[in-house]
Design a protein around this motif. Structure first.
Motif, PDB file in Angstrom:
ATOM      1  N   ALA A   1       0.862  -1.181   0.000  1.00  0.00           N
ATOM      2  CA  ALA A   1       0.000   0.000   0.000  1.00  0.00           C
ATOM      3  C   ALA A   1       0.896   1.227   0.000  1.00  0.00           C
ATOM      4  O   ALA A   1       1.793   1.343   0.834  1.00  0.00           O
ATOM      5  CB  ALA A   1      -0.902  -0.008   1.228  1.00  0.00           C
ATOM      6  N   TRP A   2       0.637   2.139  -0.936  1.00  0.00           N
ATOM      7  CA  TRP A   2       1.535   3.284  -1.079  1.00  0.00           C
ATOM      8  C   TRP A   2       0.753   4.568  -1.346  1.00  0.00           C
ATOM      9  O   TRP A   2      -0.381   4.548  -1.810  1.00  0.00           O
ATOM     10  CB  TRP A   2       2.538   3.058  -2.212  1.00  0.00           C
ATOM     11  N   HIS A   3       1.413   5.679  -1.050  1.00  0.00           N
ATOM     12  CA  HIS A   3       0.938   6.989  -1.484  1.00  0.00           C
ATOM     13  C   HIS A   3       2.154   7.811  -1.871  1.00  0.00           C
ATOM     14  O   HIS A   3       3.209   7.708  -1.244  1.00  0.00           O
ATOM     15  CB  HIS A   3       0.159   7.720  -0.393  1.00  0.00           C
ATOM     16  N   SER A   4       1.990   8.620  -2.917  1.00  0.00           N
ATOM     17  CA  SER A   4       3.103   9.440  -3.392  1.00  0.00           C
ATOM     18  C   SER A   4       2.576  10.712  -4.032  1.00  0.00           C
ATOM     19  O   SER A   4       1.572  10.679  -4.737  1.00  0.00           O
ATOM     20  CB  SER A   4       3.913   8.648  -4.429  1.00  0.00           C
ATOM     21  N   ARG A   5       3.239  11.809  -3.774  1.00  0.00           N
ATOM     22  CA  ARG A   5       2.937  13.073  -4.460  1.00  0.00           C
ATOM     23  C   ARG A   5       4.030  13.422  -5.468  1.00  0.00           C
ATOM     24  O   ARG A   5       3.755  14.092  -6.446  1.00  0.00           O
ATOM     25  CB  ARG A   5       2.820  14.208  -3.444  1.00  0.00           C
ATOM     26  N   THR A   6       5.242  12.990  -5.203  1.00  0.00           N
ATOM     27  CA  THR A   6       6.375  13.401  -6.038  1.00  0.00           C
ATOM     28  C   THR A   6       7.012  12.237  -6.784  1.00  0.00           C
ATOM     29  O   THR A   6       8.047  12.409  -7.416  1.00  0.00           O
ATOM     30  CB  THR A   6       7.445  14.103  -5.187  1.00  0.00           C
ATOM     31  N   GLY A   7       6.425  11.057  -6.684  1.00  0.00           N
ATOM     32  CA  GLY A   7       6.909   9.906  -7.433  1.00  0.00           C
ATOM     33  C   GLY A   7       7.842   8.980  -6.690  1.00  0.00           C
ATOM     34  O   GLY A   7       8.012   7.823  -7.081  1.00  0.00           O
ATOM     35  N   ALA A   8       8.454   9.430  -5.605  1.00  0.00           N
ATOM     36  CA  ALA A   8       9.437   8.601  -4.912  1.00  0.00           C
ATOM     37  C   ALA A   8       8.790   7.362  -4.290  1.00  0.00           C
ATOM     38  O   ALA A   8       9.249   6.238  -4.514  1.00  0.00           O
ATOM     39  CB  ALA A   8      10.167   9.409  -3.845  1.00  0.00           C
ATOM     40  N   SER A   9       7.744   7.556  -3.522  1.00  0.00           N
ATOM     41  CA  SER A   9       7.109   6.411  -2.852  1.00  0.00           C
ATOM     42  C   SER A   9       6.517   5.447  -3.864  1.00  0.00           C
ATOM     43  O   SER A   9       6.597   4.230  -3.699  1.00  0.00           O
ATOM     44  CB  SER A   9       6.028   6.883  -1.879  1.00  0.00           C
ATOM     45  N   ARG A  10       5.941   5.986  -4.915  1.00  0.00           N
ATOM     46  CA  ARG A  10       5.375   5.115  -5.949  1.00  0.00           C
ATOM     47  C   ARG A  10       6.477   4.270  -6.589  1.00  0.00           C
ATOM     48  O   ARG A  10       6.322   3.052  -6.771  1.00  0.00           O
ATOM     49  CB  ARG A  10       4.656   5.925  -7.013  1.00  0.00           C
ATOM     50  N   ALA A  11       7.598   4.889  -6.934  1.00  0.00           N
ATOM     51  CA  ALA A  11       8.705   4.156  -7.561  1.00  0.00           C
ATOM     52  C   ALA A  11       9.230   3.070  -6.625  1.00  0.00           C
ATOM     53  O   ALA A  11       9.528   1.946  -7.065  1.00  0.00           O
ATOM     54  CB  ALA A  11       9.823   5.116  -7.950  1.00  0.00           C
ATOM     55  N   MET A  12       9.336   3.379  -5.340  1.00  0.00           N
ATOM     56  CA  MET A  12       9.848   2.388  -4.394  1.00  0.00           C
ATOM     57  C   MET A  12       8.844   1.251  -4.198  1.00  0.00           C
ATOM     58  O   MET A  12       9.232   0.081  -4.105  1.00  0.00           O
ATOM     59  CB  MET A  12      10.232   3.066  -3.084  1.00  0.00           C
ATOM     60  N   ALA A  13       7.546   1.573  -4.152  1.00  0.00           N
ATOM     61  CA  ALA A  13       6.513   0.536  -4.032  1.00  0.00           C
ATOM     62  C   ALA A  13       6.516  -0.363  -5.266  1.00  0.00           C
ATOM     63  O   ALA A  13       6.406  -1.588  -5.159  1.00  0.00           O
ATOM     64  CB  ALA A  13       5.140   1.177  -3.842  1.00  0.00           C
ATOM     65  N   GLU A  14       6.644   0.224  -6.450  1.00  0.00           N
ATOM     66  CA  GLU A  14       6.660  -0.567  -7.678  1.00  0.00           C
ATOM     67  C   GLU A  14       7.904  -1.444  -7.763  1.00  0.00           C
ATOM     68  O   GLU A  14       7.840  -2.580  -8.243  1.00  0.00           O
ATOM     69  CB  GLU A  14       6.529   0.340  -8.897  1.00  0.00           C
ATOM     70  N   ALA A  15       9.029  -0.955  -7.261  1.00  0.00           N
ATOM     71  CA  ALA A  15      10.240  -1.779  -7.235  1.00  0.00           C
ATOM     72  C   ALA A  15      10.039  -2.973  -6.294  1.00  0.00           C
ATOM     73  O   ALA A  15      10.417  -4.103  -6.630  1.00  0.00           O
ATOM     74  CB  ALA A  15      11.446  -0.946  -6.797  1.00  0.00           C
ATOM     75  N   ALA A  16       9.431  -2.739  -5.137  1.00  0.00           N
ATOM     76  CA  ALA A  16       9.146  -3.837  -4.209  1.00  0.00           C
ATOM     77  C   ALA A  16       8.190  -4.841  -4.849  1.00  0.00           C
ATOM     78  O   ALA A  16       8.370  -6.056  -4.720  1.00  0.00           O
ATOM     79  CB  ALA A  16       8.571  -3.292  -2.906  1.00  0.00           C
ATOM     80  N   ARG A  17       7.186  -4.331  -5.552  1.00  0.00           N
ATOM     81  CA  ARG A  17       6.244  -5.219  -6.261  1.00  0.00           C
ATOM     82  C   ARG A  17       6.989  -6.055  -7.293  1.00  0.00           C
ATOM     83  O   ARG A  17       6.740  -7.251  -7.427  1.00  0.00           O
ATOM     84  CB  ARG A  17       5.157  -4.394  -6.947  1.00  0.00           C
ATOM     85  N   ASP A  18       7.909  -5.442  -8.025  1.00  0.00           N
ATOM     86  CA  ASP A  18       8.684  -6.188  -9.016  1.00  0.00           C
ATOM     87  C   ASP A  18       9.483  -7.305  -8.348  1.00  0.00           C
ATOM     88  O   ASP A  18       9.581  -8.414  -8.885  1.00  0.00           O
ATOM     89  CB  ASP A  18       9.624  -5.257  -9.785  1.00  0.00           C
ATOM     90  N   GLY A  19      10.034  -7.036  -7.171  1.00  0.00           N
ATOM     91  CA  GLY A  19      10.786  -8.053  -6.453  1.00  0.00           C
ATOM     92  C   GLY A  19       9.905  -9.184  -5.953  1.00  0.00           C
ATOM     93  O   GLY A  19      10.293 -10.343  -5.975  1.00  0.00           O
ATOM     94  N   ALA A  20       8.691  -8.841  -5.534  1.00  0.00           N
ATOM     95  CA  ALA A  20       7.771  -9.851  -4.996  1.00  0.00           C
ATOM     96  C   ALA A  20       7.071 -10.640  -6.088  1.00  0.00           C
ATOM     97  O   ALA A  20       6.597 -11.753  -5.847  1.00  0.00           O
ATOM     98  CB  ALA A  20       6.730  -9.172  -4.109  1.00  0.00           C
ATOM     99  N   GLY A  21       6.990 -10.085  -7.279  1.00  0.00           N
ATOM    100  CA  GLY A  21       6.329 -10.771  -8.386  1.00  0.00           C
ATOM    101  C   GLY A  21       4.848 -10.961  -8.142  1.00  0.00           C
ATOM    102  O   GLY A  21       4.182 -10.092  -7.581  1.00  0.00           O
ATOM    103  N   GLU A  22       4.343 -12.115  -8.540  1.00  0.00           N
ATOM    104  CA  GLU A  22       2.905 -12.377  -8.450  1.00  0.00           C
ATOM    105  C   GLU A  22       2.417 -12.533  -7.018  1.00  0.00           C
ATOM    106  O   GLU A  22       1.202 -12.587  -6.784  1.00  0.00           O
ATOM    107  CB  GLU A  22       2.547 -13.610  -9.272  1.00  0.00           C
TER     108      GLU A  22
END
Length: 161
Positions: free
Chosen positions: A9-30
């Motif tokens: 679960a993430w929130h971002s205004r400037t893109g940093a949190s979103r990018a970090m959440a998406e990177a974690a999602r990429d690591g976790a996969g499905e």
């Protein structure tokens, strides 16, 4: 509703949190369901076995939209999440400790179990222009986020937490 062992679960205004959440999602996969805080509902929390909360620190606290997610979901799931795993990533302009304390207090109320050290990424944004500017997350930080997502997913899958 998509179900996955790990809810990011993430929130971002400037893109940093979103990018970090998406990177974690990429690591976790499905194994991961990655949702913005606005999208998270109590059923998402109930369906997951672990959580990664990713948000910016704003005015020494977690962002308002992240707080809204907890406000909407806290009582509907209270008493139903005990012992589940959680971790946090904070995008900070200075120290991030205020947001971290706030997240930990909520997790304590839900009786969640921290399974990874807090990750606070300091962007050293101290002027209005730098605070409001879009952020670029360093590659090494994104790699740490991918590793965190992978580790959380593997730990949940193996029943370690």
């Amino acid at each position: 509703m998509s179900l996955a062992p790990l809810l990011i679960a993430w929130h971002s205004r400037t893109g940093a949190s979103r990018a970090m959440a998406e990177a974690a999602r990429d690591g976790a996969g499905e194994a991961a369901l990655c949702l913005s805080a606005e999208q998270v509902e109590p059923d998402h929390l109930l369906a997951a076995r672990g959580y990664l909360f990713v948000c910016p620190e704003n005015l020494a606290a977690m962002s308002g939209m992240m707080k809204d997610m907890f406000d909407r979901c806290y009582y509907p799931v209270l008493g139903r999440l005990e012992g589940r795993a959680y971790a946090t990533v904070i995008a900070a302009g200075s120290d991030g400790e205020g947001a971290q304390r706030q997240l930990d207090r909520i997790a304590k109320g839900w009786r969640l179990k921290r399974v990874a050290d807090p990750m606070i990424v300091n962007f050293e944004a101290q002027t209005p222009e730098r605070i409001l500017a879009d952020k670029t997350v360093p590659d090494e930080t994104l790699a740490e986020c991918r590793a965190l997502g992978e580790g959380l997913a593997e730990g949940l899958s193996a029943g370690i937490f």
